[in-house]
Design a protein around this motif. Structure first.
Motif, PDB file in Angstrom:
ATOM      1  N   GLU A  23       0.845  -1.198   0.000  1.00  0.00           N
ATOM      2  CA  GLU A  23       0.000   0.000   0.000  1.00  0.00           C
ATOM      3  C   GLU A  23       0.877   1.242   0.000  1.00  0.00           C
ATOM      4  O   GLU A  23       1.967   1.238   0.541  1.00  0.00           O
ATOM      5  N   TYR A  24       0.369   2.266  -0.626  1.00  0.00           N
ATOM      6  CA  TYR A  24       1.055   3.564  -0.552  1.00  0.00           C
ATOM      7  C   TYR A  24       0.130   4.557   0.093  1.00  0.00           C
ATOM      8  O   TYR A  24      -1.082   4.498  -0.104  1.00  0.00           O
ATOM      9  N   GLU A  25       0.707   5.455   0.838  1.00  0.00           N
ATOM     10  CA  GLU A  25      -0.121   6.502   1.407  1.00  0.00           C
ATOM     11  C   GLU A  25      -0.202   7.660   0.435  1.00  0.00           C
ATOM     12  O   GLU A  25       0.813   8.121  -0.080  1.00  0.00           O
ATOM     13  N   ARG A  30      -5.014   5.502   2.012  1.00  0.00           N
ATOM     14  CA  ARG A  30      -4.076   4.424   1.674  1.00  0.00           C
ATOM     15  C   ARG A  30      -4.586   3.781   0.393  1.00  0.00           C
ATOM     16  O   ARG A  30      -5.770   3.509   0.259  1.00  0.00           O
ATOM     17  N   ARG A  31      -3.641   3.593  -0.508  1.00  0.00           N
ATOM     18  CA  ARG A  31      -4.045   2.995  -1.777  1.00  0.00           C
ATOM     19  C   ARG A  31      -3.311   1.682  -1.965  1.00  0.00           C
ATOM     20  O   ARG A  31      -2.094   1.613  -1.796  1.00  0.00           O
ATOM     21  N   THR A  32      -4.082   0.645  -2.253  1.00  0.00           N
ATOM     22  CA  THR A  32      -3.477  -0.667  -2.423  1.00  0.00           C
ATOM     23  C   THR A  32      -2.938  -0.780  -3.844  1.00  0.00           C
ATOM     24  O   THR A  32      -3.680  -0.613  -4.807  1.00  0.00           O
ATOM     25  N   PRO A  90      -0.930  -2.840 -17.884  1.00  0.00           N
ATOM     26  CA  PRO A  90      -1.047  -1.401 -18.164  1.00  0.00           C
ATOM     27  C   PRO A  90      -0.217  -0.568 -17.192  1.00  0.00           C
ATOM     28  O   PRO A  90       0.152  -1.028 -16.113  1.00  0.00           O
ATOM     29  N   SER A  91       0.031   0.633 -17.591  1.00  0.00           N
ATOM     30  CA  SER A  91       0.841   1.531 -16.774  1.00  0.00           C
ATOM     31  C   SER A  91       0.166   1.767 -15.421  1.00  0.00           C
ATOM     32  O   SER A  91      -1.029   1.999 -15.361  1.00  0.00           O
ATOM     33  N   GLY A  92       0.947   1.662 -14.390  1.00  0.00           N
ATOM     34  CA  GLY A  92       0.420   1.935 -13.050  1.00  0.00           C
ATOM     35  C   GLY A  92      -0.235   0.743 -12.381  1.00  0.00           C
ATOM     36  O   GLY A  92      -0.756   0.869 -11.276  1.00  0.00           O
ATOM     37  N   CYS A  93      -0.162  -0.459 -12.969  1.00  0.00           N
ATOM     38  CA  CYS A  93      -0.838  -1.596 -12.373  1.00  0.00           C
ATOM     39  C   CYS A  93       0.000  -2.235 -11.269  1.00  0.00           C
ATOM     40  O   CYS A  93      -0.489  -3.098 -10.535  1.00  0.00           O
ATOM     41  N   GLY A  94       1.249  -1.847 -11.160  1.00  0.00           N
ATOM     42  CA  GLY A  94       2.051  -2.340 -10.037  1.00  0.00           C
ATOM     43  C   GLY A  94       3.185  -3.266 -10.419  1.00  0.00           C
ATOM     44  O   GLY A  94       3.758  -3.938  -9.556  1.00  0.00           O
ATOM     45  N   LYS A  95       3.591  -3.246 -11.693  1.00  0.00           N
ATOM     46  CA  LYS A  95       4.647  -4.160 -12.145  1.00  0.00           C
ATOM     47  C   LYS A  95       5.987  -3.845 -11.472  1.00  0.00           C
ATOM     48  O   LYS A  95       6.645  -4.725 -10.908  1.00  0.00           O
ATOM     49  N   SER A  96       6.358  -2.575 -11.567  1.00  0.00           N
ATOM     50  CA  SER A  96       7.654  -2.195 -10.974  1.00  0.00           C
ATOM     51  C   SER A  96       7.654  -2.459  -9.480  1.00  0.00           C
ATOM     52  O   SER A  96       8.655  -2.916  -8.918  1.00  0.00           O
ATOM     53  N   THR A  97       6.525  -2.192  -8.868  1.00  0.00           N
ATOM     54  CA  THR A  97       6.430  -2.405  -7.427  1.00  0.00           C
ATOM     55  C   THR A  97       6.646  -3.875  -7.097  1.00  0.00           C
ATOM     56  O   THR A  97       7.416  -4.218  -6.188  1.00  0.00           O
ATOM     57  N   LEU A  98       6.006  -4.742  -7.863  1.00  0.00           N
ATOM     58  CA  LEU A  98       6.164  -6.176  -7.616  1.00  0.00           C
ATOM     59  C   LEU A  98       7.626  -6.592  -7.771  1.00  0.00           C
ATOM     60  O   LEU A  98       8.181  -7.327  -6.951  1.00  0.00           O
ATOM     61  N   THR A 116       7.789  -5.663 -19.082  1.00  0.00           N
ATOM     62  CA  THR A 116       7.819  -4.982 -20.377  1.00  0.00           C
ATOM     63  C   THR A 116       6.415  -4.612 -20.855  1.00  0.00           C
ATOM     64  O   THR A 116       5.413  -5.155 -20.406  1.00  0.00           O
ATOM     65  N   HIS A 117       6.391  -3.640 -21.779  1.00  0.00           N
ATOM     66  CA  HIS A 117       5.133  -3.272 -22.439  1.00  0.00           C
ATOM     67  C   HIS A 117       5.071  -3.908 -23.822  1.00  0.00           C
ATOM     68  O   HIS A 117       4.029  -3.901 -24.460  1.00  0.00           O
ATOM     69  N   ASP A 118       6.225  -4.374 -24.248  1.00  0.00           N
ATOM     70  CA  ASP A 118       6.407  -4.731 -25.655  1.00  0.00           C
ATOM     71  C   ASP A 118       6.190  -6.239 -25.844  1.00  0.00           C
ATOM     72  O   ASP A 118       6.927  -7.059 -25.294  1.00  0.00           O
ATOM     73  N   ILE A 129      15.443   6.091  -7.986  1.00  0.00           N
ATOM     74  CA  ILE A 129      15.718   5.431  -9.238  1.00  0.00           C
ATOM     75  C   ILE A 129      14.551   5.551 -10.205  1.00  0.00           C
ATOM     76  O   ILE A 129      14.722   5.756 -11.389  1.00  0.00           O
ATOM     77  N   ARG A 130      13.355   5.449  -9.651  1.00  0.00           N
ATOM     78  CA  ARG A 130      12.191   5.629 -10.516  1.00  0.00           C
ATOM     79  C   ARG A 130      11.852   7.101 -10.523  1.00  0.00           C
ATOM     80  O   ARG A 130      11.128   7.584  -9.667  1.00  0.00           O
ATOM     81  N   GLU A 131      12.381   7.836 -11.452  1.00  0.00           N
ATOM     82  CA  GLU A 131      12.156   9.283 -11.445  1.00  0.00           C
ATOM     83  C   GLU A 131      10.745   9.602 -11.925  1.00  0.00           C
ATOM     84  O   GLU A 131      10.277   9.044 -12.878  1.00  0.00           O
TER      85      GLU A 131
HETATM   86  N1  LIG Z   1       6.312   5.993  -3.773  1.00  0.00           N
HETATM   87  C1  LIG Z   1       5.028   5.923  -4.160  1.00  0.00           C
HETATM   88  N2  LIG Z   1       4.102   6.573  -3.427  1.00  0.00           N
HETATM   89  C2  LIG Z   1       2.800   6.516  -3.765  1.00  0.00           C
HETATM   90  N3  LIG Z   1       2.358   5.849  -4.796  1.00  0.00           N
HETATM   91  C3  LIG Z   1       3.237   5.188  -5.577  1.00  0.00           C
HETATM   92  C4  LIG Z   1       4.624   5.195  -5.279  1.00  0.00           C
HETATM   93  N4  LIG Z   1       5.272   4.464  -6.207  1.00  0.00           N
HETATM   94  C5  LIG Z   1       4.321   3.995  -7.053  1.00  0.00           C
HETATM   95  N5  LIG Z   1       3.130   4.439  -6.672  1.00  0.00           N
HETATM   96  C6  LIG Z   1       1.853   4.109  -7.296  1.00  0.00           C
HETATM   97  O1  LIG Z   1       1.723   2.723  -7.318  1.00  0.00           O
HETATM   98  C7  LIG Z   1       1.122   2.331  -8.506  1.00  0.00           C
HETATM   99  C8  LIG Z   1       1.959   1.230  -9.146  1.00  0.00           C
HETATM  100  O2  LIG Z   1       3.181   1.767  -9.533  1.00  0.00           O
HETATM  101  P1  LIG Z   1       4.224   0.961 -10.389  1.00  0.00           P
HETATM  102  O3  LIG Z   1       5.423   1.808 -10.599  1.00  0.00           O
HETATM  103  O4  LIG Z   1       4.433  -0.346  -9.797  1.00  0.00           O
HETATM  104  O5  LIG Z   1       3.446   0.828 -11.761  1.00  0.00           O
HETATM  105  P2  LIG Z   1       3.949   0.144 -13.084  1.00  0.00           P
HETATM  106  O6  LIG Z   1       3.048  -0.969 -13.318  1.00  0.00           O
HETATM  107  O7  LIG Z   1       5.384  -0.164 -13.007  1.00  0.00           O
HETATM  108  O8  LIG Z   1       3.690   1.287 -14.151  1.00  0.00           O
HETATM  109  P3  LIG Z   1       4.585   1.659 -15.439  1.00  0.00           P
HETATM  110  O9  LIG Z   1       4.250   0.641 -16.462  1.00  0.00           O
HETATM  111  O10 LIG Z   1       4.103   2.997 -15.818  1.00  0.00           O
HETATM  112  O11 LIG Z   1       5.989   1.642 -15.019  1.00  0.00           O
HETATM  113  C9  LIG Z   1       0.985   3.536  -9.378  1.00  0.00           C
HETATM  114  O12 LIG Z   1      -0.373   3.919  -9.375  1.00  0.00           O
HETATM  115  C10 LIG Z   1       1.809   4.575  -8.730  1.00  0.00           C
HETATM  116  O13 LIG Z   1       1.196   5.826  -8.837  1.00  0.00           O
END
Ligand SMILES: Nc1ncnc2c1ncn2[C@@H]1O[C@H](COP(=O)(O)OP(=O)(O)OP(=O)(O)O)[C@@H](O)[C@H]1O
Ligand SMILES: [Mg+2]
Lengths: 252, 772
Positions: A13-15, A20-22, A42-50, A202-204, B770-772
């Motif tokens: 979750e992020y604040e 709080r957003r899951t 899709p962008s913002g679905c949480g890939k990088s976070t995972l 990746t997106h590609d 790192i993630r700008e």
């Molecule tokens: N430090 C943070 N604080 C609050 N919200 C965040 C933070 N980092 C990421 N997010 C949110 O978490 C969600 C997932 O982010 P993430 O970077 O994992 O997406 P992504 O799938 O990698 O997107 P992209 O394809 O654009 O890279 C996004 O909605 C983003 O706004």
């Protein structure tokens, strides 16, 4: 035990202000040794976070992540960084280098930190990687004096310098044109064939087609997956199309 | 727009901004305080000397005075404005008792006097001329510290008096002055007259103080009474100023260094800020903002910070000056310039403000050099890429990467680290110089700078018809006394020397074996043969005589030639003295003798001195330690206090600045820290890197500071001290303090500060950068 990483019920979750957003909602994933896996969504679905959570760059609110059996959440910070340095490699979307150091110094830095190999062996290894990635004449250049593609290759060299068990890539080809992109993916395949597990975001679809398995993510969940056979009668184009079809069905 | 940018910036860098402001505030406050003390001190002394009408020339004399000859001399000299002869009734300390305090141990010559008629008044604490009534006693203000109170009963030579108040004595206020005057009524004076020894103070006031030197020469030439020290107006002033002046001097010294440190911190902050915001600057330049506009953003913030800092510094200084100057007011009364001091303080604060502004302007000229392309594309200032490329990890074997990265960083950011290096030098300086000074002044050796040999006991025998007899007895005692290790008898005489213009100059000469307790020789050696003479530094300057030169001296009516064999430092007897080896002296020249005694290892100087005081009641016996304490105690105390304060200030600065620097560096280095963490360096590794950097700079800085404090600092202090007549000044350093204790304290401070300052590293998330 064949799994190199097992993630179970990962929640992040992020604040945002007071809310709080899951971002990840009870995600479970397991990756076997030697697999080549890509994650799409899709962008913002949480890939990088995972990816950052699986590699211990970030901590999850709940859930467990096991790397070759040991739980990341229970490790100390020093143990975690040792693990990252010795057993994992990273390639980031944005170049991440120390500006003070030249290219080769940036590449060998994690290996020198390991202290278990002599400088000559490390240098030899670095030069071999640089030759493979086609940047061997840039050794002494500063990171501000090379192109984006060259920098990305240097990033791969750095990720591989310690011969990691697993290589993570967060859109490693995102900043590259299609030719460089293909060259970079060839390197990933080669590495994978030599036994390194690879996990890419990746997106590609063309990039994803290199994988054995593609996971699809949406709104913080893994919603689907597709396994690709790597037999000779299945061309890269076919695989790419299969992925694209799946994406259409999922509405990505 | 500027307003918003500045406000945002302020909020973002709250702590750094506040710290910088406090530093400016401290600098401005200290400078202002030092200026105010200086002005008030000199003002107060001047004021006291004006209202008391301090004599310009004073000749003390024991023995008969030819009043008629003196008054005709005064009439013939047209530079003389007024003249008078006062009496001073010297009374043994054992005969004076106030409440339950005995003056037995006082090393001062305590004497009684009545108020003078024409000038040299003794004043009350309000600055008024005191008229003592019968039965009243006025006590020198110094003795207030001993616990004397108004209303106490005093017993002086069997006469009972009541302490009616304290007095300020414009010439003898300072503990450095060897005599103290008590004021009583003429009736009481007559009564105790028989119990003391009367001395004369022959005093002159000139129409113009500038003529003091020629007058002094004329007085000497006229062959008038001169059995006693000669003192002049400038000397009175110097003695009054020395202990508070020392404090003010140290304060000025420290505040200058703190101003410098404040500058350095501002410079560091600016450089780091520019480096941090290079991208934004690039954007601003790219969208066509002028260099001047960008500069304004930074300039405004610092203008604001320094304005607030300087203003409050001045206000605080004004508020606290009263506390610091309380002692001074006690001694000298209110200042002539008391009203002016805050304005002069304001000027000092304003000057600091202006200098900071100029300095910031200068540092900001750096903005011009930033190339838009470089800034936008790579976010670096580096115009020369890869400087120091030979120092490459791939070319160095066996270096820990933490160490390597630290070194590389220092090389790449020379400017910032040089700044820090300089701060450490200054901090060491601030700590060590006052410490060394304090140590020197309180050391046993220090007395040798003053023209007195290092011994345990000093015994003064005034000239009298029976002195040779007393000396013989003393010698006999001393030879047989097992508690005495060695002793020497030095006889004082007053001779006249010829200077280059063939004018006669009176000089106090000490005769005897000069090798037993040698004083500090700047050049040459003590006189051994009968033809050799050593000169005090001031004297050698006045006579323009160097080692090997011949000088002429008039002894017993005839001129004799001597060769200068040594030059020593001396502040006794006005600093103009000479020394001869033992030789007979005519009775008329003899002014008395001093015995210096060193007791043997197992004897106590205190008990031995008591024994001789009882054996020779006519002579003044003092324990040298006690003597030093009573004459220099105040100075030593104020310097020791200052040294303690500066040590704390220095440690505070080190902690403050280290945390500040680390904060700024880590804020700026967020990206590199993330990169390192991402490729597998732990927070601990990164902390080690910062610690290594700081320690390296610290070690280099403190060692440089240590060396400079003992060379540059020594000669700086020496040049101040030598203006008082002490020639070659050398720090009496406490080695353990210098190279062990002080650096250890600083090291602990740095380590603490580094631990504190690097705490932030743990909180740095890898992903944020790192993630700008
Ligand atoms: N430090 C943070 N604080 C609050 N919200 C965040 C933070 N980092 C990421 N997010 C949110 O978490 C969600 C997932 O982010 P993430 O970077 O994992 O997406 P992504 O799938 O990698 O997107 P992209 O394809 O654009 O890279 C996004 O909605 C983003 O706004
Ligand atoms: Mg992403």
């Amino acid at each position: 035990m064949n799994e190199i990483i097992i993630g179970e019920n990962i929640t992040k979750e992020y604040e945002e202000g007071s809310e709080r957003r899951t971002v990840l909602n009870e995600v479970s994933i397991s990756i076997r040794r030697g697999e080549f896996i890509t994650i799409m969504g899709p962008s913002g679905c949480g890939k990088s976070t995972l990816l950052s959570i699986l590699s211990g760059l970030e901590k999850a609110e709940s859930g467990t992540i096991r790397f070759t059996g040991s739980e990341l959440g229970k490790m100390k910070e020093t143990q975690l960084s040792d693990l990252r340095r010795k057993n994992m490699g990273f390639v980031f979307q944005q170049p991440t280098f120390l500006k003070n150091l030249n290219l080769i110094d940036n590449i060998i830095l994690p290996a020198v930190k390991n202290k278990n190999k002599s400088a000559d062996i490390i240098l030899e290894k670095a030069r071999e990687l640089m030759r493979k990635t086609g940047i061997s004449d840039l050794e002494e250049r500063s990171v501000t004096q090379v192109s984006g593609g060259q920098l990305q290759r240097a990033g791969i060299c750095r990720a591989l310098i310690n011969q990691p068990d697993i290589l993570f890539g967060d859109e490693p080809t995102g900043a590259l044109n299609s030719k460089s992109s293909e060259e970079v993916m060839d390197i990933f395949s080669q590495v994978n064939q030599q036994g390194t597990t690879v996990l890419l975001v990746t997106h590609d679809a063309k990039v994803a087609a290199f994988a054995d398995k593609v996971y699809f993510m949406q709104d913080g969940n893994i919603v689907n997956e597709i396994a690709l056979t790597r037999s000779n009668d299945c061309s890269m184009e076919d695989r790419r199309d299969a992925i694209r079809d799946k994406m259409k069905i999922l509405g990505i | 727009m500027y307003q918003r940018i500045i406000r945002n910036d302020f909020l973002k860098t709250k702590w750094v901004s506040i710290t910088l402001m406090l530093l400016i505030l401290a600098a401005s406050m200290l400078v202002t305080l030092a200026m105010m003390i200086m002005i008030n001190l000199s003002g107060a002394i001047d004021h006291l000397m004006v209202i008391a009408k301090t004599p310009h020339f004073l000749q003390m004399h024991t023995g008969e005075v030819d009043f008629e000859r003196m008054s005709s001399f005064a009439k013939t000299r047209e530079e003389v404005d007024e003249y008078q002869i006062l009496t001073f009734l010297n009374v043994e300390g054992s005969q004076i008792r106030i409440a339950d305090q005995s003056f037995l141990n006082s090393v001062q010559d305590n004497g009684f006097t009545v108020q003078s008629e024409k000038f040299d008044y003794l004043l009350d604490l309000g600055g008024n001329r005191i008229e003592a009534k019968e039965g009243e006693l006025y006590v020198p203000i110094n003795y207030r510290k001993m616990g004397v109170k108004v209303g106490d009963t005093a017993n002086v030579c069997e006469t009972t008096l009541k302490v009616a108040g304290f007095l300020r004595d414009s010439q003898m206020n300072s503990p450095l002055a060897s005599s103290k005057r008590f004021l009583i009524s003429s009736e009481d004076y007559e009564q105790i007259k028989a119990s003391g020894k009367e001395e004369y103070l022959i005093e002159f006031r000139l129409k113009d103080l500038k003529e003091i030197n020629s007058f002094q020469a004329a007085y000497a030439k006229a062959g008038l009474e001169e059995n006693g020290p000669t003192l002049t107006y400038p000397l009175f002033k110097m003695m009054s100023a020395i202990s508070d002046g020392m404090l003010a001097g140290i304060l000025i010294f420290i505040s200058c260094l703190i101003v410098l440190i404040a500058f350095l911190c501002i410079r560091f902050a600016l450089l780091t800020k520019l480096e941090e915001e290079i991208y934004e600057i690039g954007v601003m330049k790219a969208i066509g903002l002028q260099h001047r506009d960008i500069k304004m953003i930074y300039l405004l913030k610092y203008t604001l910070l320094s304005l607030i800092g300087c203003l409050f510094g001045w206000i605080f200084a004004w508020m606290y000056s009263g506390v610091l100057m309380k002692d001074m007011r006690d001694n000298f009364g209110t200042s002539l310039h008391a009203g002016k001091a805050p304005f002069i303080g304001a000027i000092a604060s304003a000057a600091i403000f202006l200098i900071i502004m100029m300095f910031v302007q200068h540092t900001l000229s750096y903005l011009k050099k930033i190339s838009v392309l470089q800034a936008l594309r790579y976010g670096t200032l580096q115009t020369k890429s890869n400087s120091g490329s030979c120092f490459s990890l791939s070319k160095i074997n066996r270096m820990s990467p933490n160490m390597y990265l630290s070194m590389k960083d220092i090389m790449m950011r020379k400017k910032q680290f040089l700044t820090l290096w300089f701060v450490f030098i200054l901090a060491t300086f601030i700590m060590l110089v006052p410490q060394n000074l304090s140590n020197t002044i309180s050391s046993k050796e220090f007395i040798r700078y003053m023209g007195v040999g290092k011994s345990d006991i000093r015994m003064d025998m005034k000239q009298s018809y029976k002195i040779s007899e007393s000396l013989e007895i003393a010698q006999k005692y001393l030879n047989e006394d097992r508690e005495v290790k060695k002793y020497v008898i030095l006889t004082t005489a007053k001779f006249k020397m010829l200077n280059k213009q063939n004018e006669e100059i009176p000089v106090t000469v000490e005769i005897g074996d000069q090798q037993v307790f040698p004083v500090n020789y700047k050049e040459g050696k003590p006189p051994i043969t009968q033809e050799e003479i050593a000169l005090s530094e001031l004297n050698s300057k006045e006579l323009q005589a160097d080692i090997g030169d011949q000088i002429c001296m008039k002894r017993n009516g005839t001129y004799m030639k001597y060769e200068v064999c040594g030059i020593y430092s001396d502040i006794t007897n006005g600093g103009k003295t000479a020394k001869l080896s033992s030789q007979p002296i005519a009775y008329e020249d003899n002014m008395g003798s001093i015995l210096y005694i060193k007791v043997s290892e197992n004897a106590q100087p205190k008990t031995v001195s008591k024994k001789y005081a009882e054996l020779f009641p006519d002579s003044k016996v003092s324990d040298m330690k006690e003597y030093m304490n009573q004459t220099f105690g105040e100075t030593m105390n104020s310097v020791a206090k200052a040294a303690l304060i500066t040590t704390l200030v220095s440690l505070g600065i080190i902690i403050f600045v280290t945390v500040l620097f680390l904060n700024m560096l880590i804020a700026k280095d967020g990206y590199s820290i993330s990169v390192l963490k991402a490729i597998g360096f732990s927070s601990r590794d990164i902390k080690i890197q910062y610690m290594f950097r700081l320690l390296l700079i610290f070690i280099v800085g403190t060692s440089t500071g240590l060396i400079l404090a003992n060379t540059l600092g020594e000669s700086a202090v020496g040049s101040v001290i030598s203006s008082f007549g002490a020639g070659t000044f050398q720090f009496e350093t406490n080695l353990i303090n210098n190279i062990m204790l002080s650096p250890a304290m600083m090291l602990v401070a740095v380590l603490m500060a580094t631990l504190l300052g690097t705490k932030e590293i743990e909180n740095k998330k890898i992903v944020d950068h790192i993630r700008e």
